[in-house]
Design an enzyme around this catalytic site. Structure first.
Site, PDB file in Angstrom:
ATOM      1  N   TRP A   1      -9.984   0.216  -4.703  1.00 40.82           N
ATOM      2  CA  TRP A   1      -9.355   1.524  -4.432  1.00 40.82           C
ATOM      3  C   TRP A   1      -7.960   1.604  -5.063  1.00 40.82           C
ATOM      4  CZ3 TRP A   1     -11.119   6.025  -3.079  1.00 40.82           C
ATOM      5  CH2 TRP A   1     -10.330   6.963  -2.408  1.00 40.82           C
TER       6      TRP A   1
ATOM      7  N   HIS B   1      -7.779  -5.662   0.624  1.00 39.80           N
ATOM      8  CA  HIS B   1      -6.519  -4.938   0.718  1.00 39.80           C
ATOM      9  C   HIS B   1      -5.726  -5.427   1.938  1.00 39.80           C
ATOM     10  CE1 HIS B   1      -4.002  -1.495  -0.072  1.00 39.80           C
ATOM     11  NE2 HIS B   1      -4.175  -0.988   1.143  1.00 39.80           N
TER      12      HIS B   1
ATOM     13  N   LYS C   1       4.320   2.142  -2.276  1.00 40.68           N
ATOM     14  CA  LYS C   1       4.723   3.324  -3.057  1.00 40.68           C
ATOM     15  C   LYS C   1       6.146   3.714  -2.651  1.00 40.68           C
ATOM     16  CE  LYS C   1       0.026   5.088  -2.006  1.00 40.68           C
ATOM     17  NZ  LYS C   1      -0.991   4.477  -2.802  1.00 40.68           N
TER      18      LYS C   1
ATOM     19  N   SER D   1       0.812  -1.206   0.000  1.00 36.47           N
ATOM     20  CA  SER D   1       0.000   0.000   0.000  1.00 36.47           C
ATOM     21  C   SER D   1       0.855   1.270   0.000  1.00 36.47           C
ATOM     22  CB  SER D   1      -0.940  -0.053   1.196  1.00 36.47           C
ATOM     23  OG  SER D   1      -2.095   0.668   0.918  1.00 36.47           O
TER      24      SER D   1
HETATM   25  C1  GCU Z   1      -5.243   4.986   1.768  1.00 36.91           C
HETATM   26  C2  GCU Z   1      -4.666   5.672   0.555  1.00 36.91           C
HETATM   27  C3  GCU Z   1      -3.939   4.708  -0.355  1.00 36.91           C
HETATM   28  C4  GCU Z   1      -2.950   3.890   0.432  1.00 36.91           C
HETATM   29  C5  GCU Z   1      -3.650   3.232   1.601  1.00 36.91           C
HETATM   30  C6  GCU Z   1      -2.753   2.429   2.521  1.00 36.91           C
HETATM   31  O1  GCU Z   1      -6.300   4.168   1.390  1.00 36.91           O
HETATM   32  O2  GCU Z   1      -5.704   6.334  -0.108  1.00 36.91           O
HETATM   33  O3  GCU Z   1      -3.273   5.398  -1.385  1.00 36.91           O
HETATM   34  O4  GCU Z   1      -2.301   2.973  -0.389  1.00 36.91           O
HETATM   35  O5  GCU Z   1      -4.245   4.221   2.391  1.00 36.91           O
HETATM   36  O6  GCU Z   1      -1.591   2.776   2.710  1.00 36.91           O
HETATM   37  O7  GCU Z   1      -3.268   1.472   3.115  1.00 36.91           O
END
Ligand code: GCU
Length: 410
Positions: free
Chosen positions: A341, A391, A254, A250
């Site tokens: 998402w 997720h 990144k 997540s």
């Molecule tokens: C939020 C965010 C995402 C990210 C996520 C996470 O949902 O919008 O971009 O990846 O958090 O880190 O779980």
């Protein structure tokens, strides 16, 4: 109406595939001189540095180029951890030459059943090292943690926080496969809030690194921290530093991709549902949008990134280019079907597009034309799966990563 600026458009999230409009991706092989990048030498010498620089300029800000000499201290070790299956080490890595309050604590488990040095999976955890296992000897973190973290009281971990995230860290499975685990809390580098930079390394190290807080971003700080962990791992002779696999989930996926782009010492990179700003194509209007991510997490990316919220087509890069910066190293991109998402299809398409760069190295990427069925690995040096469920990082995911890493590191 020269000079008249229309009101900014809004791009809410979209979960309807039929609404995804056509888009054109920037050509990952189009060099600054307009010619097509034709081979791996041109890639390494011209195109890769060019794309990396586009990322610094447009999304992540500067990656510190100044090398620092880390110091470290073994806080604690036990050769008989986890019922004798592993050696545990907890190492404090000091990041500032003079200020010993600037550090990150790395937790390592090294399998006892294999002769070292061993390959390692390195990754950040979301709320403290004590969350990855129920092992009571893990030092309880005392940093700021988000209030939603299990057991958090006044944004600090408590005994109730122990083992809160064992599902994401399949410790025994990883050890049985002969891999070590190295993990640190990302909040050691910078607390994940808009004002977090004031308490993190973007402030404490600004003179050491010669970079102002607004010249980079939280993602940059987290990515850079991962690089320093490699500095440590290279000095730990129980670890094979040529076999460092980096995994991020997540937001930490990144950060892992940016670290993988900046530091070639990561030998294999895993993006687990990194989504928008990570592996998912931003131009595809599906799931989270660039505009939303910048509004919710203004500290994650560099200032310039925010200017693309209502004009994503002007962004000179897109996710396939971030993934291409991993080439020719093994790359695993994974999605979960209920995690709309993160835009699973956008993650698949960027991994497929990045495969063009792997081809320059004679490596097979993803040649499947459409998304695979659930629980089906596709690709070669670039690998992809989408699994059932939400997720998260699951046992299924870890099994695929371990198999992939064993195969690629052979
Ligand atoms: C939020 C965010 C995402 C990210 C996520 C996470 O949902 O919008 O971009 O990846 O958090 O880190 O779980």
């Amino acid at each position: 109406f020269a000079g008249f600026k229309s009101q900014a458009q809004t791009f809410p999230s979209n979960n309807d595939e039929s609404k995804v409009a056509a888009y054109t991706l920037p050509d990952v092989l189009k060099m600054p001189n307009g010619k097509q990048c034709a081979n791996s030498r041109e890639w390494m010498q011209v195109q890769r540095p060019y794309i990396f620089h586009l990322y610094e300029e447009n999304q992540f800000g500067r990656f510190p180029s100044k090398k620092i000499n880390i110091r470290y201290r073994l806080l604690e070790t036990d050769k008989n951890a986890l019922g004798g299956t592993a050696t545990r080490k907890q190492v404090r890595i000091f990041l500032h030459p003079a200020d010993s309050s600037v550090y990150t604590d790395l937790l390592l488990y090294i399998p006892n059943q294999v002769k070292g040095p061993v390959p390692v999976f390195l990754g950040y955890n979301f709320s403290g090292n004590h969350t990855v296992s129920t092992d009571n000897n893990i030092i309880l973190g005392n940093r700021w943690v988000p209030s939603r973290a299990r057991g958090a009281v006044n944004n600090r971990a408590t005994e109730a926080s122990r083992g809160a995230d064992t599902a994401s860290w399949q410790v025994s499975t990883i050890l049985v496969k002969g891999f070590a685990i190295a993990t640190a809390y990302y909040g050691d580098l910078e607390p994940d809030t808009a004002a977090g930079f004031m308490m993190g390394i973007r402030s404490s190290l600004k003179d050491v690194l010669n970079i102002q807080p607004n010249e980079w971003c939280a993602m940059g700080a987290w990515a850079w921290g991962l690089s320093l962990m490699v500095d440590y791992l290279q000095q730990d002779n129980s670890i094979d530093a040529h076999k460092i696999a980096l995994l991020g989930h997540s937001r930490l996926g990144k950060a892992a991709l940016w670290a993988g782009a900046a530091d070639p010492r990561f030998a294999l990179i895993v993006s687990n549902e990194s989504g928008e700003g990570g592996a998912a194509i931003s131009r595809r209007w599906y799931g989270e949008t660039l505009q939303i991510i910048n509004a919710h997490f203004p500290h994650w990316f560099a200032a310039k990134y925010k200017t693309y919220g209502d004009n994503v087509n002007a962004l000179p890069v897109d996710a396939h280019m971030l993934l291409s910066l991993m080439a020719p190293r093994p790359l695993y991109v994974a999605s979960a079907v209920e995690d709309t998402w993160s835009d699973p299809k956008g993650e698949f398409l960027s991994a497929k597009e990045a495969s063009k760069v792997y081809a320059l190295f004679g490596k097979k990427g993803i040649d499947a034309d459409s998304m695979p069925a659930l629980q089906q690995q596709v690709g070669g040096t670039v690998r992809y799966h989408i699994r059932a469920g939400k997720h998260a990082v699951t046992l299924y995911d870890w099994e695929q990563y371990l198999q992939f890493a064993s195969e690629q590191f052979r």
